[in-house]
Scaffold this active site. Structure first.
Site, short mmCIF file in Angstrom:
data_model
loop_
_atom_site.label_atom_id
_atom_site.label_comp_id
_atom_site.label_asym_id
_atom_site.label_seq_id
_atom_site.Cartn_x
_atom_site.Cartn_y
_atom_site.Cartn_z
N ASN A 1 40.41 29.01 52.30
CA ASN A 1 41.73 28.48 52.81
C ASN A 1 42.96 29.76 52.90
OD1 ASN A 1 41.83 25.58 53.26
ND2 ASN A 1 40.60 25.78 51.54
N HIS B 1 43.67 19.24 48.82
CA HIS B 1 42.82 18.45 47.77
C HIS B 1 41.51 18.02 48.79
CE1 HIS B 1 41.10 16.58 44.41
NE2 HIS B 1 40.95 15.48 45.06
C1 GRF Z 1 39.41 23.58 48.62
O1 GRF Z 1 38.35 23.04 48.94
C2 GRF Z 1 40.57 22.80 48.08
O2 GRF Z 1 40.37 21.48 48.47
C3 GRF Z 1 40.39 22.87 46.51
O3 GRF Z 1 39.79 23.98 46.21
C4 GRF Z 1 39.00 24.67 47.39
C5 GRF Z 1 39.46 25.63 47.58
O4 GRF Z 1 38.59 26.48 48.45
N1 GRF Z 1 41.72 22.51 46.07
P1 GRF Z 1 38.76 28.03 48.89
O5 GRF Z 1 38.74 29.08 47.81
O6 GRF Z 1 40.05 28.01 49.85
O7 GRF Z 1 37.54 28.26 49.86
#
Ligand code: GRF
Length: 195
Positions: free
Chosen positions: A16, A113
């Site tokens: 993300n 989330h």
């Molecule tokens: C995401 O799937 C988010 O929904 C959750 O943690 C994950 C983080 O993934 N809170 P990344 O580290 O951004 O790949």
């Protein structure tokens, strides 16, 4: 348009964070990231920050397992303030934030989330959705409050659960949607702030 200063916190993979940084680089997201902070020394999210030449820091979390030690959380507030962060973006940050952070950045901490909250808070929400036999799940961007995966919901997007989905395939599809939704929501908050 004035660029909103984001402080990104994460403990893991950082996909993300990458999506946000790519949207900034391509000019779609009118923000800047003065700092990326992780509670995990070798978290890939820190490598992503380096790849994008974003200042980054490892914050040793102390001895607690699910939260930061209070003095460490105060240190986190100071780091974010020193970087003039206006909006804190949790991107896979695996610790619960308490009063120093919640007080310093009231309604200015976002989380994403992997479920349609209030359904399935907590860990591995996609597995919970599969186990429940649901046909649809998704992801939620919300403000952070004192409860886990709780707080005012800003936006949600649905993801269909397919008959042959495994936890891995479902999680991967949810993440693709997260990578669109999170930058979009942050861009909207930037525009709202500017107007
Ligand atoms: C995401 O799937 C988010 O929904 C959750 O943690 C994950 C983080 O993934 N809170 P990344 O580290 O951004 O790949």
């Amino acid at each position: 348009m004035k660029r909103l200063a984001l402080g990104i916190l994460g403990s893991g993979k950082g996909s993300n964070c990458r999506a946000i940084l790519e949207n900034i680089r391509s000019g779609v997201l009118p923000a800047e990231v003065p700092v990326v902070i992780s509670d995990v020394f070798d978290a890939p999210i820190l490598d992503i920050a380096r790849e994008f030449s974003v200042p980054n820091a490892y914050l040793p979390p102390g001895n607690f397992r699910t939260r930061l030690e209070p003095q460490v959380e105060m240190e986190l507030v100071q780091m974010l303030r020193a970087a003039a962060v206006e909006l804190v973006v949790l991107a896979g940050f695996m610790r619960v934030l308490k009063s120093p952070m919640l007080g310093a950045f009231q309604q200015r901490i976002l989380n994403i989330h992997p479920s349609l909250l209030p359904k399935f808070p907590g860990l591995e929400a996609w597995k919970q959705a599969l186990a429940a036999g649901d046909k649809v799940t998704g992801c939620t961007v919300h403000y952070v409050d004192e409860k886990i995966d709780h707080g005012d919901i800003i936006a949600q997007r649905e993801v269909a659960i397919l008959p042959n989905d495994t936890p891995e395939s479902l999680h991967a599809r949810i993440q693709l949607v997260e990578h669109e939704l999170y930058p979009e929501v942050i861009a909207r908050l930037c525009r709202e702030r500017a107007s």
